[in-house]
Design an enzyme around this catalytic site. Structure first.
Site, mmCIF file in Angstrom:
data_model
loop_
_atom_site.group_PDB
_atom_site.id
_atom_site.type_symbol
_atom_site.label_atom_id
_atom_site.label_comp_id
_atom_site.label_asym_id
_atom_site.label_seq_id
_atom_site.Cartn_x
_atom_site.Cartn_y
_atom_site.Cartn_z
ATOM 1 N N SER A 91 31.595 37.025 41.737
ATOM 2 C CA SER A 91 32.993 37.479 41.299
ATOM 3 C C SER A 91 34.086 38.469 41.607
ATOM 4 O O SER A 91 34.896 39.143 41.028
ATOM 5 C CB SER A 91 32.228 38.187 39.831
ATOM 6 O OG SER A 91 32.029 39.238 39.736
ATOM 7 N N THR A 193 34.765 41.264 36.918
ATOM 8 C CA THR A 193 35.430 42.813 37.874
ATOM 9 C C THR A 193 34.298 43.443 37.806
ATOM 10 O O THR A 193 33.301 43.897 37.150
ATOM 11 C CB THR A 193 36.348 43.163 37.276
ATOM 12 O OG1 THR A 193 36.894 43.853 38.287
ATOM 13 C CG2 THR A 193 36.757 43.824 35.856
ATOM 14 N N THR A 211 38.441 43.103 41.748
ATOM 15 C CA THR A 211 38.364 41.694 41.078
ATOM 16 C C THR A 211 38.458 40.302 42.365
ATOM 17 O O THR A 211 39.208 40.548 43.018
ATOM 18 C CB THR A 211 38.602 41.797 39.834
ATOM 19 O OG1 THR A 211 38.041 40.495 39.353
ATOM 20 C CG2 THR A 211 40.201 42.083 40.206
ATOM 21 N N ARG A 221 47.970 33.247 40.127
ATOM 22 C CA ARG A 221 47.630 34.193 38.833
ATOM 23 C C ARG A 221 47.203 35.566 38.921
ATOM 24 O O ARG A 221 46.292 35.439 40.432
ATOM 25 C CB ARG A 221 47.155 33.783 38.394
ATOM 26 C CG ARG A 221 46.635 34.155 37.085
ATOM 27 C CD ARG A 221 45.074 34.837 36.884
ATOM 28 N NE ARG A 221 44.813 35.472 35.562
ATOM 29 C CZ ARG A 221 43.849 36.226 35.281
ATOM 30 N NH1 ARG A 221 42.555 36.862 36.546
ATOM 31 N NH2 ARG A 221 43.410 36.992 34.679
ATOM 32 N N VAL A 222 47.693 36.413 38.832
ATOM 33 C CA VAL A 222 46.685 37.996 38.669
ATOM 34 C C VAL A 222 46.680 38.173 37.794
ATOM 35 O O VAL A 222 47.180 38.102 36.772
ATOM 36 C CB VAL A 222 48.374 38.976 39.471
ATOM 37 C CG1 VAL A 222 47.638 40.407 39.337
ATOM 38 C CG2 VAL A 222 47.815 38.426 40.494
ATOM 39 N N GLY A 223 45.414 39.064 36.657
ATOM 40 C CA GLY A 223 45.447 39.654 36.079
ATOM 41 C C GLY A 223 45.336 40.880 35.948
ATOM 42 O O GLY A 223 46.365 41.848 36.658
ATOM 43 N N ASP A 224 44.756 41.819 35.074
ATOM 44 C CA ASP A 224 44.828 43.695 34.157
ATOM 45 C C ASP A 224 44.300 43.913 35.563
ATOM 46 O O ASP A 224 44.062 45.210 35.724
ATOM 47 C CB ASP A 224 44.473 43.729 33.092
ATOM 48 C CG ASP A 224 42.210 43.790 33.263
ATOM 49 O OD1 ASP A 224 41.663 41.704 33.403
ATOM 50 O OD2 ASP A 224 41.660 44.300 33.016
ATOM 51 N N THR A 244 37.479 44.774 31.344
ATOM 52 C CA THR A 244 36.611 43.427 31.553
ATOM 53 C C THR A 244 36.635 42.471 30.852
ATOM 54 O O THR A 244 36.869 42.880 29.886
ATOM 55 C CB THR A 244 35.562 43.583 32.660
ATOM 56 O OG1 THR A 244 35.026 42.487 32.871
ATOM 57 C CG2 THR A 244 34.084 43.817 30.730
ATOM 58 N N GLY A 245 37.143 41.420 31.520
ATOM 59 C CA GLY A 245 37.388 39.931 30.507
ATOM 60 C C GLY A 245 38.027 39.919 30.493
ATOM 61 O O GLY A 245 38.674 39.364 31.721
ATOM 62 N N GLY A 247 41.881 39.105 31.949
ATOM 63 C CA GLY A 247 42.886 40.214 31.214
ATOM 64 C C GLY A 247 44.188 39.786 30.955
ATOM 65 O O GLY A 247 44.995 40.662 31.134
#
Length: 334
Positions: A91, A193, A211, A221-224, A244-245, A247
């Site tokens: 991860s 992450t 992460t 794709r990019v998360g938070d 976490t989770g 994003g």
């Protein structure tokens, strides 16, 4: 690592900034006149480290830096590097699960006690992206580098290129491709992450987040995690928070920033984390049953908080010379 199981339980992280006070919004506010700064007490708990998931060695490493007189910034960087090198975690860093095309892309950000910030997004073939993010913060006029540009910068700073897709992650990806089904189902989705916050002996707070992103995500794709205010936010006068989770949900509500602002208004870290989760689950039409979000937070006094939507989110905390993993309280107890 159970960190992934968390997101599998719920992949979401978000909140609304409804509670931002007029003092924060005003462009004319003067720090000398601010009544929102939390005074530092002599009994502030320090040094202290808190990180998402069961990350014993990462927290132990960060704590050793602090106990030896190191800064909170050095601590969170060195702690996160431990998880980036943990190939079995799948991860963070090397061994992370790839996108739908089979490419491992990493995101990271770091924030120091002076409010400086650096981030890299969508980086291939570089393991220690948290250290690259710090280089961006300290050695460029920018706060964020993306993709090939970030990779080129890393190489120019001496970071080595390497294949981040391990055999275990490759096999998991090939198994996923058989049906190529994608939806965030709790405890099924593989993703997570490490977010880390630290207070050093001087009482200064820094944070870091790194992460490999959502498993089998669309390319690009990019998360938070690498976004300031989303996966991480630090205000050295108030405290810090990390998420976490899923994003996408965290970004919609700028969750980490929200938590810090709630603490500025007088809420404890625990109260602020619970309120931030409330902004997600109480949103009309939000089906939170199929995704997870969790938060950790610390204030200037060394008080901490953690809360998630669903069960099984945990965090490691080092204080008073003890390193413990603690199961977080959660919202959905049905």
């Amino acid at each position: 690592m159970k960190r992934r199981n968390f997101l599998k339980k719920a992949s979401a992280t978000g909140f609304g900034l409804v509670a931002v006070s007029s003092t924060i919004i005003s462009c004319n506010s003067d720090k000398k006149e601010s009544k929102n700064i939390i005074p530092v007490k002599e009994n502030t708990i320090k040094p202290l480290v808190i990180a998402t998931w069961k990350t014993d060695l990462a927290v132990e490493t960060a704590a050793a830096v602090l106990e030896n007189g190191g800064t909170s910034l050095d601590a969170v960087e060195q702690g996160c590097r431990i998880e980036e090198a943990n190939e079995k975690g799948q991860s963070v860093g090397k061994g992370g699960l790839p996108d739908r095309d089979g490419n491992v892309t990493l995101d990271a950000c770091i924030m120091d006690s002076k409010g400086n910030y650096g981030a890299v997004l969508g980086v291939k073939n570089i393991k220690h992206v948290i250290s690259v993010a710090r280089k961006v913060m300290e050695e460029t006029p920018h706060v964020m580098l993306v993709g090939e540009g970030a990779k080129k910068f890393a190489v120019s700073k001496g970071f080595k290129l390497e294949n981040l897709l391990t055999e275990a992650s490759k096999k998991a990806w090939e198994k996923w491709k058989v049906k190529s089904e994608y939806k965030p189902i709790i405890n099924i989705e593989n993703h997570d992450t490490i977010g880390m916050l630290a207070i050093d002996k001087n009482g200064d707070i820094s944070g870091a987040c790194t992460t490999s992103g959502l498993a089998y995500k669309m390319a690009g794709r990019v998360g938070d995690s690498p976004i300031i205010g989303g996966g991480l936010f630090v205000d050295n006068e108030i405290g810090g928070a990390s998420a976490t989770g899923l994003g996408e949900e965290v970004l919609k509500t700028v969750g980490s920033f929200l938590i810090v602002e709630l603490m500025r208004q007088g809420k404890s870290p625990q109260e602020a984390c619970e309120e931030a989760i409330g902004r997600i689950v109480n949103n009309p039409g939000k089906d939170f049953k199929n995704f997870q979000v969790g938060y950790i937070a610390v204030n200037k006094q060394g008080e901490t908080g953690a809360y998630s939507i669903h069960e099984w989110f945990s965090y490691n905390i080092y204080k008073n010379k003890e390193n413990k993993n603690i199961k977080s309280d959660f919202f959905n107890k049905v």
